[in-house]
Design a protein around this motif. Structure first.
Motif, PDB file in Angstrom:
ATOM      1  N   ILE A 189       2.602  10.677   4.730  1.00 20.46           N
ATOM      2  CA  ILE A 189       1.540  10.583   6.165  1.00 20.46           C
ATOM      3  C   ILE A 189       1.522   9.006   6.001  1.00 20.46           C
ATOM      4  O   ILE A 189       0.921   8.436   7.279  1.00 20.46           O
ATOM      5  N   LEU A 190       2.179   7.983   5.786  1.00 19.38           N
ATOM      6  CA  LEU A 190       2.205   6.738   5.833  1.00 19.38           C
ATOM      7  C   LEU A 190       4.373   6.365   6.546  1.00 19.38           C
ATOM      8  O   LEU A 190       4.357   5.742   6.474  1.00 19.38           O
ATOM      9  N   GLN A 191       4.232   7.378   6.535  1.00 21.64           N
ATOM     10  CA  GLN A 191       5.658   7.308   7.552  1.00 21.64           C
ATOM     11  C   GLN A 191       5.819   6.890   8.929  1.00 21.64           C
ATOM     12  O   GLN A 191       5.000   6.986   9.646  1.00 21.64           O
ATOM     13  N   ASN A 232       0.756  -1.465   0.181  1.00 17.10           N
ATOM     14  CA  ASN A 232      -0.233  -0.223  -0.427  1.00 17.10           C
ATOM     15  C   ASN A 232       0.777   1.177  -0.193  1.00 17.10           C
ATOM     16  O   ASN A 232       0.386   2.724  -1.046  1.00 17.10           O
ATOM     17  N   TYR A 233       1.884   1.335   0.873  1.00 17.67           N
ATOM     18  CA  TYR A 233       2.836   2.969   0.627  1.00 17.67           C
ATOM     19  C   TYR A 233       3.347   2.430  -0.689  1.00 17.67           C
ATOM     20  O   TYR A 233       3.768   4.162  -1.255  1.00 17.67           O
ATOM     21  N   HIS A 234       3.272   1.683  -1.652  1.00 19.76           N
ATOM     22  CA  HIS A 234       4.529   1.593  -2.882  1.00 19.76           C
ATOM     23  C   HIS A 234       2.966   1.933  -3.692  1.00 19.76           C
ATOM     24  O   HIS A 234       3.295   2.961  -4.549  1.00 19.76           O
ATOM     25  N   LEU A 235       2.244   1.804  -3.703  1.00 21.31           N
ATOM     26  CA  LEU A 235       0.707   1.871  -4.617  1.00 21.31           C
ATOM     27  C   LEU A 235      -0.166   3.460  -4.102  1.00 21.31           C
ATOM     28  O   LEU A 235      -0.791   3.840  -4.674  1.00 21.31           O
ATOM     29  N   LEU A 241      11.504  16.870   4.983  1.00 26.54           N
ATOM     30  CA  LEU A 241      10.581  17.293   5.615  1.00 26.54           C
ATOM     31  C   LEU A 241      10.105  15.698   5.639  1.00 26.54           C
ATOM     32  O   LEU A 241       9.891  14.725   4.307  1.00 26.54           O
ATOM     33  N   ASP A 242      10.315  14.853   7.122  1.00 29.39           N
ATOM     34  CA  ASP A 242       9.545  13.627   7.251  1.00 29.39           C
ATOM     35  C   ASP A 242      10.292  12.674   6.096  1.00 29.39           C
ATOM     36  O   ASP A 242       9.923  11.665   5.432  1.00 29.39           O
ATOM     37  N   GLY A 243      12.043  13.086   6.212  1.00 30.82           N
ATOM     38  CA  GLY A 243      12.505  11.998   5.205  1.00 30.82           C
ATOM     39  C   GLY A 243      13.004  12.363   3.768  1.00 30.82           C
ATOM     40  O   GLY A 243      13.249  11.536   2.657  1.00 30.82           O
ATOM     41  N   PHE A 244      12.122  13.431   3.356  1.00 30.42           N
ATOM     42  CA  PHE A 244      11.886  13.506   1.729  1.00 30.42           C
ATOM     43  C   PHE A 244      12.796  14.947   1.398  1.00 30.42           C
ATOM     44  O   PHE A 244      12.360  15.545   2.743  1.00 30.42           O
ATOM     45  N   LEU A 245      12.370  15.157   0.487  1.00 33.14           N
ATOM     46  CA  LEU A 245      13.429  16.425   0.088  1.00 33.14           C
ATOM     47  C   LEU A 245      12.370  17.053  -1.369  1.00 33.14           C
ATOM     48  O   LEU A 245      12.098  16.846  -2.245  1.00 33.14           O
ATOM     49  N   TYR A 246      11.870  18.301  -0.576  1.00 32.27           N
ATOM     50  CA  TYR A 246      10.855  18.737  -1.731  1.00 32.27           C
ATOM     51  C   TYR A 246      11.218  19.888  -2.550  1.00 32.27           C
ATOM     52  O   TYR A 246      12.618  20.524  -1.690  1.00 32.27           O
TER      53      TYR A 246
END
Length: 409
Positions: free
Chosen positions: A302-304, A292-295, A362-367
């Protein structure tokens, strides 16, 4: 008649008061002192000198005396063996014996029944020579003796020896010894060695003998060195399959696997194909959550969870696009990072060249938001970029989005 004049009595050459000893040592010393005091161009400075062989010779002499039982004034015993020693030697080395003899200096015997003869003999040899022969086979008894007798330098020697001997074959044994005798530095070194060589260690027989608590500690470690999370999953299954009694730990142990960091294709090929992942409801739920995380890529922020966190990540400096040179129109779309050797490497690239964009983590992502795709001579923003990108460290890709609006100040 005139009185007779007394004749002057001549003193004999043997008279003590007239003896002159011209070449006596005292006169020579007085003469040297006169030279020094007379200011003859040099000063008299005292210098401490040391006999480099005195201490080793003294220890050797004391050791020989002990072997001959000469002037020994104390007996130390285990359950099966007695040793004659010198109080002054043992008290100077062992804080434990020093405290006992301080209370009763006349004591002639000390019972050390908790120690093995080998361990006590090794400690006595160290006390008399500062040297000893260590081996992994007998190191436990030596550490036990050193800790009971409170010989801190001997404990340190044993600890250093264990760290020097670390290998894939014995690392678990060293870790257990360190844990048993509370050698914190040695235990940390052994655990670090196992983390850094975890794949090689997992192929050893010792690995299969790990307790559930021990393997859980490894798989919980963010710094565990692995080529991919698939490897962690395979190692966990190997440990579980070794003993049927371990299957009760399957769900709890597999929650430590970062399934969210495994690509959807690898989840199908390497995880879903394992029967337990389909048969055990709790294990199957872990697989479904990862899929589901990949889908749902737009909901990943919000699924971190711990199962989506990249293992062994490093903190690095990034550059996003911009102008790599001073030329005005030389823009870049590369995302670069600086490694430990301060060398810049390409991490990924943006859909288009830009600069002056907004960047956030944020939350491990680069924006990466907005920016310009070129500029004029007056450095004014004429061509605003309405793109919004998110970099996923897990998949090492940039996902592009379109801005609904762009505000320029």
């Amino acid at each position: 008649m005139a009185p007779k004049k007394n004749k002057t009595t001549k003193k004999s050459k043997g008279d003590i008061n007239d003896i002159m000893v011209e070449n006596s040592p005292i006169n020579k010393i007085n003469g040297l002192n006169t030279l020094i005091e007379g200011g003859n161009g040099f000063s008299c400075i005292s210098t401490e000198v040391t006999d480099s062989v005195y201490a080793p010779n003294l220890l050797e002499g004391l050791s020989n005396m002990r072997q001959e039982s000469f002037l020994c004034d104390l007996t130390v015993t285990t359950k099966s063996t007695t040793f004659d020693v010198h109080k002054v030697v043992m008290a100077s080395c062992s804080e434990y014996i020093r405290k006992i003899l301080k209370k009763d200096p006349s004591l002639l015997k000390i019972d050390l029944n908790d120690l093995s003869p080998v361990g006590l003999a090794t400690a006595i040899t160290y006390a008399y020579s500062g040297k000893l022969t260590l081996s992994l086979y007998s190191i436990g008894s030596t550490i036990a003796a050193a800790r009971l007798l409170q010989i801190s330098t001997l404990v340190k020697m044993c600890s250093d020896f264990l760290m020097q001997e670390l290998s894939v074959e014995n690392c678990m044994y060293v870790a257990n010894i360190a844990d048993a005798y509370d050698l914190k530095e040695t235990k940390e070194a052994a655990q670090k060695f196992m983390r850094e060589n975890f794949i090689e260690f997992s192929e050893m027989e010792q690995f299969l003998k790990l307790t559930y608590e021990q393997i859980s500690e490894f798989l919980s470690d963010d710094s565990l060195q692995l080529p991919s999370e698939i490897t962690a999953f395979q190692i966990a299954m190997k440990w579980l399959d070794f003993d049927e009694k371990r299957l009760k730990y399957a769900a709890d142990l597999l929650t430590l696997i970062r399934f969210g960091t495994i690509s959807a294709q690898d989840l199908v090929n390497h995880v879903q194909s394992v029967p337990r992942m389909m048969q055990d409801p709790e294990c199957h739920r872990l697989l479904v959550d990862a899929m589901n995380y990949h889908l749902l890529p737009y909901q990943q922020n919000i699924l971190q969870s711990r199962r989506t966190k990249v293992r062994g990540g490093l903190k690095v400096i990034l550059t996003v696009g911009g102008r790599p040179a001073l030329t005005e129109k030389s823009l870049s779309k590369d995302v670069l990072y600086r490694d430990e050797d301060k060398v810049w490497n390409k991490l990924t690239e943006m859909p288009a060249k830009s600069f002056n964009q907004c960047v956030a983590v944020l939350d491990g992502f680069l924006y990466v938001a907005g920016g310009e795709d070129q500029n004029d001579a007056r450095n004014q923003a004429k061509h605003a970029v309405s793109n919004f990108c998110r970099y996923q460290p897990i998949m090492k890709i940039l996902t592009s989005h379109v801005f609904l609006f762009y505000v320029c100040f």
